[in-house]
Enzyme design. Structure first.
Site, PDB file in Angstrom:
ATOM      1  N   THR A  25       0.824  -1.210   0.000  1.00  0.00           N
ATOM      2  CA  THR A  25       0.000   0.000   0.000  1.00  0.00           C
ATOM      3  C   THR A  25       0.856   1.256   0.000  1.00  0.00           C
ATOM      4  O   THR A  25       0.552   2.230  -0.714  1.00  0.00           O
ATOM      5  CB  THR A  25      -0.963   0.003   1.203  1.00  0.00           C
ATOM      6  OG1 THR A  25      -1.795  -1.163   1.133  1.00  0.00           O
ATOM      7  CG2 THR A  25      -1.841   1.240   1.193  1.00  0.00           C
ATOM      8  N   LYS A  46      -7.759  -0.245  -3.663  1.00  0.00           N
ATOM      9  CA  LYS A  46      -7.489  -1.447  -2.878  1.00  0.00           C
ATOM     10  C   LYS A  46      -8.635  -2.403  -3.178  1.00  0.00           C
ATOM     11  O   LYS A  46      -9.757  -2.231  -2.691  1.00  0.00           O
ATOM     12  CB  LYS A  46      -7.447  -1.102  -1.378  1.00  0.00           C
ATOM     13  CG  LYS A  46      -7.169  -2.298  -0.472  1.00  0.00           C
ATOM     14  CD  LYS A  46      -5.727  -2.734  -0.542  1.00  0.00           C
ATOM     15  CE  LYS A  46      -5.460  -3.839   0.496  1.00  0.00           C
ATOM     16  NZ  LYS A  46      -4.054  -4.263   0.486  1.00  0.00           N
ATOM     17  N   ASP A  64      -5.407   0.850   4.925  1.00  0.00           N
ATOM     18  CA  ASP A  64      -4.862   0.855   3.570  1.00  0.00           C
ATOM     19  C   ASP A  64      -5.718   1.698   2.630  1.00  0.00           C
ATOM     20  O   ASP A  64      -5.199   2.470   1.815  1.00  0.00           O
ATOM     21  CB  ASP A  64      -4.756  -0.573   3.026  1.00  0.00           C
ATOM     22  CG  ASP A  64      -3.677  -1.383   3.716  1.00  0.00           C
ATOM     23  OD1 ASP A  64      -2.873  -0.798   4.474  1.00  0.00           O
ATOM     24  OD2 ASP A  64      -3.634  -2.610   3.503  1.00  0.00           O
ATOM     25  N   GLU A 125      -4.448  -2.501  -6.380  1.00  0.00           N
ATOM     26  CA  GLU A 125      -3.621  -3.257  -5.433  1.00  0.00           C
ATOM     27  C   GLU A 125      -4.333  -4.539  -5.029  1.00  0.00           C
ATOM     28  O   GLU A 125      -5.511  -4.527  -4.682  1.00  0.00           O
ATOM     29  CB  GLU A 125      -3.325  -2.412  -4.192  1.00  0.00           C
ATOM     30  CG  GLU A 125      -2.423  -3.124  -3.193  1.00  0.00           C
ATOM     31  CD  GLU A 125      -2.332  -2.395  -1.863  1.00  0.00           C
ATOM     32  OE1 GLU A 125      -2.008  -3.065  -0.850  1.00  0.00           O
ATOM     33  OE2 GLU A 125      -2.594  -1.187  -1.817  1.00  0.00           O
ATOM     34  N   ASN A 185      11.193  -2.771  -1.516  1.00  0.00           N
ATOM     35  CA  ASN A 185      10.790  -2.010  -0.329  1.00  0.00           C
ATOM     36  C   ASN A 185      11.408  -2.642   0.908  1.00  0.00           C
ATOM     37  O   ASN A 185      11.312  -3.856   1.122  1.00  0.00           O
ATOM     38  CB  ASN A 185       9.264  -1.996  -0.193  1.00  0.00           C
ATOM     39  CG  ASN A 185       8.808  -1.100   0.942  1.00  0.00           C
ATOM     40  OD1 ASN A 185       9.215   0.052   1.044  1.00  0.00           O
ATOM     41  ND2 ASN A 185       7.966  -1.631   1.816  1.00  0.00           N
ATOM     42  N   ARG A 219      13.701   2.181   4.640  1.00  0.00           N
ATOM     43  CA  ARG A 219      12.784   2.332   5.768  1.00  0.00           C
ATOM     44  C   ARG A 219      12.628   3.826   6.059  1.00  0.00           C
ATOM     45  O   ARG A 219      13.610   4.507   6.363  1.00  0.00           O
ATOM     46  CB  ARG A 219      13.341   1.603   7.001  1.00  0.00           C
ATOM     47  CG  ARG A 219      12.322   1.363   8.094  1.00  0.00           C
ATOM     48  CD  ARG A 219      11.334   0.285   7.684  1.00  0.00           C
ATOM     49  NE  ARG A 219      10.482  -0.115   8.798  1.00  0.00           N
ATOM     50  CZ  ARG A 219       9.595  -1.092   8.711  1.00  0.00           C
ATOM     51  NH1 ARG A 219       9.446  -1.769   7.591  1.00  0.00           N
ATOM     52  NH2 ARG A 219       8.850  -1.413   9.751  1.00  0.00           N
ATOM     53  N   LEU A 220      11.414   4.322   5.942  1.00  0.00           N
ATOM     54  CA  LEU A 220      11.168   5.755   6.103  1.00  0.00           C
ATOM     55  C   LEU A 220      10.482   6.046   7.434  1.00  0.00           C
ATOM     56  O   LEU A 220       9.567   5.329   7.833  1.00  0.00           O
ATOM     57  CB  LEU A 220      10.294   6.263   4.958  1.00  0.00           C
ATOM     58  CG  LEU A 220      10.864   6.119   3.547  1.00  0.00           C
ATOM     59  CD1 LEU A 220       9.809   6.475   2.507  1.00  0.00           C
ATOM     60  CD2 LEU A 220      12.105   6.975   3.377  1.00  0.00           C
TER      61      LEU A 220
END
Length: 243
Positions: A25, A46, A64, A125, A185, A219-220
């Protein structure tokens, strides 16, 4: 089970992942932002969402769906972004049974088409990995075939990701679908040997996808759509639109 993909019902991509909880997502929201920056009118959807909580106004909300809704600029409603939502956070076919509801194939496809008609690019998604049961005879891989869209694979970087990615890519191709691209990711911030993993993935996925990885998202602290989009490669997204 669908044997061959249909002609695409609309223009866009089907976003799938190597597993659940690997950031599909967040990446879909980032892709929404990035394609909007390229001038596209984007509808993120979604397709199915399981797991809702009450918000401050007393409304049942799926996290999401809310995240994708916040990323789009078309003025879509939450129901248009999340056409089929369930309360229990579990596999959709189980959540549907617990609520005494059914997952209707034709109704879901019609809802996706209706939302897609408001955009010129739609990002659908999936849920979980590539093959998640929806009914006794239909799963998310069948949904991707029904839509006939090229597939974008989100690879969650964690232990086992190379195996999961290659098996998923193999399953996508076995359904006669095109792998349009992939995004890495960082699912596990402590994943060792990230560069080596990316190198191994690129060597195997890039030739199938017809081009290099669309981006590696670290990783944010704040995984906003704009922050995710900053790690996506716009020239590669443009090339994917032309393919």
């Amino acid at each position: 089970m669908s044997a061959t993909p249909s002609q695409g019902l609309f223009n866009g991509f089907f976003i799938t992942g190597t597993d659940t909880e690997i950031g599909k997502t967040c990446i879909t929201a980032g892709l929404t932002h990035a394609f909007q920056q390229l001038g596209r009118r984007v509808a993120p959807i979604k397709s199915l969402a399981a797991g809702q909580a009450l918000d401050a106004q007393g409304h049942w909300v799926n996290e999401d769906v809310a995240q994708l809704h916040a990323a789009q600029t078309l003025g879509l409603t939450l129901d248009e972004v999340g056409p089929l939502q369930f309360r229990e956070p579990c596999a959709p076919h189980i959540a549907a049974r617990l609520e005494g509801r059914s997952i209707d194939r034709e109704a879901l496809l019609a809802a996706l088409q209706a939302t897609a008609a408001k955009a010129d690019l739609t990002l659908v998604e999936g849920v979980g990995g590539f093959r998640v049961p929806l009914t006794d005879t239909w799963d998310t891989a069948d949904l991707a075939v029904d839509l006939g869209l090229p597939v974008v694979l989100v690879v969650g970087l964690r232990l086992g990701c190379i195996n999961h990615a290659l098996l998923t890519a193999e399953a996508i191709l076995a359904r006669g679908l095109r792998l349009a691209g992939w995004v890495a990711n960082t699912a596990d911030p402590h994943q060792p040997h990230v560069a080596d993993n990316l190198s191994a993935l690129s060597a195997r996925l890039d030739p199938i996808a017809g081009g290099p990885c669309w981006g590696h998202v670290p990783r944010l602290t704040d995984p906003s759509p704009a922050a995710v989009a900053a790690h996506l490669q716009q020239p590669r997204l443009l090339n994917a639109l032309k393919a």
